[in-house]
Design a protein around this motif. Structure first.
Motif, PDB file in Angstrom:
ATOM      1  N   GLN A 320      39.657 -26.462   8.201  1.00 22.78           N
ATOM      2  CA  GLN A 320      38.775 -28.553   7.376  1.00 22.78           C
ATOM      3  C   GLN A 320      39.199 -29.761   8.431  1.00 22.78           C
ATOM      4  OE1 GLN A 320      35.992 -28.218   5.453  1.00 22.78           O
ATOM      5  NE2 GLN A 320      35.957 -30.168   5.461  1.00 22.78           N
ATOM      6  N   ALA A 321      40.458 -29.332   8.345  1.00 27.66           N
ATOM      7  CA  ALA A 321      41.297 -30.680   9.083  1.00 27.66           C
ATOM      8  C   ALA A 321      40.674 -30.541  10.419  1.00 27.66           C
ATOM      9  CB  ALA A 321      42.278 -29.838   9.563  1.00 27.66           C
ATOM     10  N   VAL A 322      39.691 -29.368  11.471  1.00 25.36           N
ATOM     11  CA  VAL A 322      39.567 -29.560  12.513  1.00 25.36           C
ATOM     12  C   VAL A 322      37.979 -30.500  12.904  1.00 25.36           C
ATOM     13  CG1 VAL A 322      38.367 -28.296  14.461  1.00 25.36           C
ATOM     14  CG2 VAL A 322      40.791 -28.158  13.995  1.00 25.36           C
ATOM     15  N   ARG A 323      37.342 -29.751  11.176  1.00 24.22           N
ATOM     16  CA  ARG A 323      35.983 -30.161  11.136  1.00 24.22           C
ATOM     17  C   ARG A 323      36.105 -32.171  10.699  1.00 24.22           C
ATOM     18  NH1 ARG A 323      35.220 -24.923   9.163  1.00 24.22           N
ATOM     19  NH2 ARG A 323      35.270 -25.567   7.218  1.00 24.22           N
ATOM     20  N   VAL A 324      36.945 -32.429  10.077  1.00 23.77           N
ATOM     21  CA  VAL A 324      37.260 -33.400   9.301  1.00 23.77           C
ATOM     22  C   VAL A 324      37.213 -34.447  10.495  1.00 23.77           C
ATOM     23  CG1 VAL A 324      38.658 -35.266   8.128  1.00 23.77           C
ATOM     24  CG2 VAL A 324      37.632 -32.960   7.625  1.00 23.77           C
ATOM     25  N   LEU A 325      38.671 -34.531  11.882  1.00 24.29           N
ATOM     26  CA  LEU A 325      39.069 -34.382  12.765  1.00 24.29           C
ATOM     27  C   LEU A 325      37.845 -35.091  13.586  1.00 24.29           C
ATOM     28  CD1 LEU A 325      41.063 -36.851  13.651  1.00 24.29           C
ATOM     29  CD2 LEU A 325      41.548 -34.665  15.075  1.00 24.29           C
ATOM     30  N   GLN A 327      34.165 -35.173  13.068  1.00 25.14           N
ATOM     31  CA  GLN A 327      32.971 -35.578  12.598  1.00 25.14           C
ATOM     32  C   GLN A 327      33.678 -37.561  12.351  1.00 25.14           C
ATOM     33  OE1 GLN A 327      31.827 -33.221   9.802  1.00 25.14           O
ATOM     34  NE2 GLN A 327      31.037 -31.315  11.130  1.00 25.14           N
ATOM     35  N   GLU A 328      34.864 -37.114  12.191  1.00 22.81           N
ATOM     36  CA  GLU A 328      35.311 -38.519  12.029  1.00 22.81           C
ATOM     37  C   GLU A 328      34.995 -38.571  10.668  1.00 22.81           C
ATOM     38  OE1 GLU A 328      34.719 -41.536  14.735  1.00 22.81           O
ATOM     39  OE2 GLU A 328      36.891 -40.708  15.562  1.00 22.81           O
ATOM     40  N   GLU A 329      34.839 -37.573   9.639  1.00 22.77           N
ATOM     41  CA  GLU A 329      34.466 -38.870   7.667  1.00 22.77           C
ATOM     42  C   GLU A 329      34.789 -37.409   7.493  1.00 22.77           C
ATOM     43  OE1 GLU A 329      29.951 -36.012   7.757  1.00 22.77           O
ATOM     44  OE2 GLU A 329      30.048 -38.183   8.187  1.00 22.77           O
TER      45      GLU A 329
END
Length: 496
Positions: A320-325, A327-329
């Protein structure tokens, strides 16, 4: 307007008194006492409420202890009831209000504001002064409300419902009790006591507001407290004519003492009822079994499988941290469900392995204990990564495209190793753990190259790199810690 201004001062005074007493060191000792016998919970909760002046504050504290698994629902409810009973005696302090005394407390609090270390002392004195001033101002303004109250003529039941509503909304029984005390000349003794009784039930509303804010355990705790207070308020309401000699202050204290003492024989039944009405949807261990403790070999195998679930939850957090970083959201809130799973399962594994260690004195229990602690720490590191990125975006900053790709690549490399660790735990394949350890030098060299690449961007004067350099370097250090934690866990797998 004078009456309502006085009420505002009184509520502010109650808040400041609570803030001033919040730092008392005795609170920790008494709270530790609350973890044992129900009578210990009752006594400690009462004195904690007396010291803090805030029953609502300890209701929220009890909720936190339920959420962390430290207290059961019944113990938490008893702690809340006892603390509210102790805090009820502060209404008696309000009844002593005199203008000269109020001014003296306000003046006494001023010098302590000059020293940061003594601010809580200042809050206490200022709070008491405002309590007195607010109560006196309410008393002066009550005559303006008399015609309205006479016209409305709510009766005891209407005043009970009004007290319930006010306390539910304001989350303070003491504030409404002080209101009733000021209004007693207009309402009459029984009317003011009915207002107090309704407030004693409605104060449970603080937990329902907490539930609406996303704290799921607040609903069963609030439901138990509301039901218990309502049921016990019925005979107290019937006895109002005979209890009127107690006055508003005495009846307020008696009602909350009755709520607390009446819960002692009923706590277990309330907890069982809450389990049926509000079934837990939270995370529970899937493999840990008390019966398996009689067969240590089986118990150790089950612990390893449960740890694989924890490792998989940490892997989900990192994904999830990879996805957040990328997509920057999003942010930390996206990690909360998985983090709660990690925390709850880790706690259960730690307690289970402690019991296993007591029975067997086997060194494997110690290794599993350390592994559970290490996995929980990895979850904290993942949250730290997202928190750092979220703070950066809140400032209107972002990583350079090259810097972000470097960080994402590093995250994915650590994620691959975490997946291998989870598989090694779940399948018992030590070869997967050995593979992670063989790749350790490569990860270290890769992170070193990323630092050098960031330095090159700084030397080139890239504005995004200069603005985000501290966050970038901190994330690389955190990723190094994550990689090191995965490697330590893999070594422990090999020792099993």
């Amino acid at each position: 307007m004078g009456f309502w201004a006085g009420l505002a001062l009184l509520l502010l005074g109650l808040h400041l008194v609570g803030e001033g007493l919040a730092g008392l060191k005795a609170r920790r000792h008494l709270l530790a006492r609350a973890m044992g016998h129900p009578l210990g919970v009752l006594g400690a909760g009462f004195f904690l409420g007396l010291l803090s002046g805030s029953g609502m504050g300890f209701s929220l504290l009890a909720l936190g202890l339920v959420e962390s698994g430290v207290l059961g629902l019944g113990q938490a409810a008893l702690l809340s009831l006892a603390a509210t009973a102790g805090a009820a005696f502060w209404v008696g302090v309000v009844s002593l209000a005199q203008r000269e005394l109020a001014e003296a407390f306000l003046v006494l609090g001023l010098p302590f504001l000059l020293w940061p270390g003594l601010r809580r002392v200042a809050f206490f004195f200022l709070g008491v002064g405002l309590l007195f001033l607010g109560f006196l101002r309410m008393g002066e303004g009550v005559e303006g409300l008399r015609p309205f109250l006479v016209l409305l003529d709510p009766g005891p039941l209407g005043l009970y419902l009004l007290g319930f509503l006010l306390s539910f909304l304001l989350a303070t029984a003491n504030g409404v009790a002080a209101l009733a005390l000021a209004l007693s000349p207009a309402l009459g003794q029984e009317g003011a006591m009915a207002l107090v009784l309704g407030a004693g039930v409605g104060v449970s509303g603080a937990l329902f507001w907490a539930y609406l804010a996303g704290r799921r355990e607040a609903l069963p705790l609030g439901g138990v407290l509301l039901a218990h207070r309502f049921l016990l308020s019925l005979p107290l309401g019937f006895l109002l004519p005979w209890l009127s000699p107690l006055g508003v202050v005495g009846f307020h204290a008696l009602a909350h003492l009755a709520f607390a003492l009446g819960f002692l024989p009923l706590g277990g039944r309330y907890a069982a009822l809450a389990e049926r009405v509000f079934p837990k949807r939270g995370v529970v261990p899937k493999y840990l079994s008390q019966e398996a403790l009689e067969t240590p070999g089986l118990a150790f195998a089950l612990v390893q499988r449960e740890l694989a679930r924890v490792a998989d939850a940490v892997r989900g957090m990192l994904a999830q941290a990879v996805r957040v970083l990328a997509q920057e959201e999003g942010g930390e809130a996206d990690l909360v469900p998985l983090e709660e799973k990690v925390d709850r399962l880790t706690r259960e594994v730690v307690l289970y392995t402690a019991e296993l260690s007591t029975r067997t004195r086997d060194e494997r229990a110690v290794r599993f204990f350390v592994m559970a602690s290490e996995l929980e720490h990895l979850g904290d590191l993942v949250r730290r990564i997202v928190r750092q990125a979220e703070r950066l975006w809140a400032q209107g900053l972002t990583f350079s495209p090259e810097g972000r790709e470097d960080l994402l690549e590093a995250l994915r490399e650590v994620l691959k190793r975490l997946e291998l660790l989870a598989a090694a735990l779940g399948a018992g394949e030590k070869a997967l753990a050995e593979e992670v350890l063989r790749q350790a030098p490569a990860l270290e060299a890769f992170l070193d190259r990323l630092r050098r690449a960031h330095l090159a961007r700084l030397e080139g004067g890239r504005p995004e790199s200069r603005a985000t350099t501290l966050a970038h370097l901190d994330l690389l250090i955190t990723l190094e810690e994550l990689g090191g934690g995965v490697e330590r866990l893999c070594r422990l797998v090999l020792e099993l």
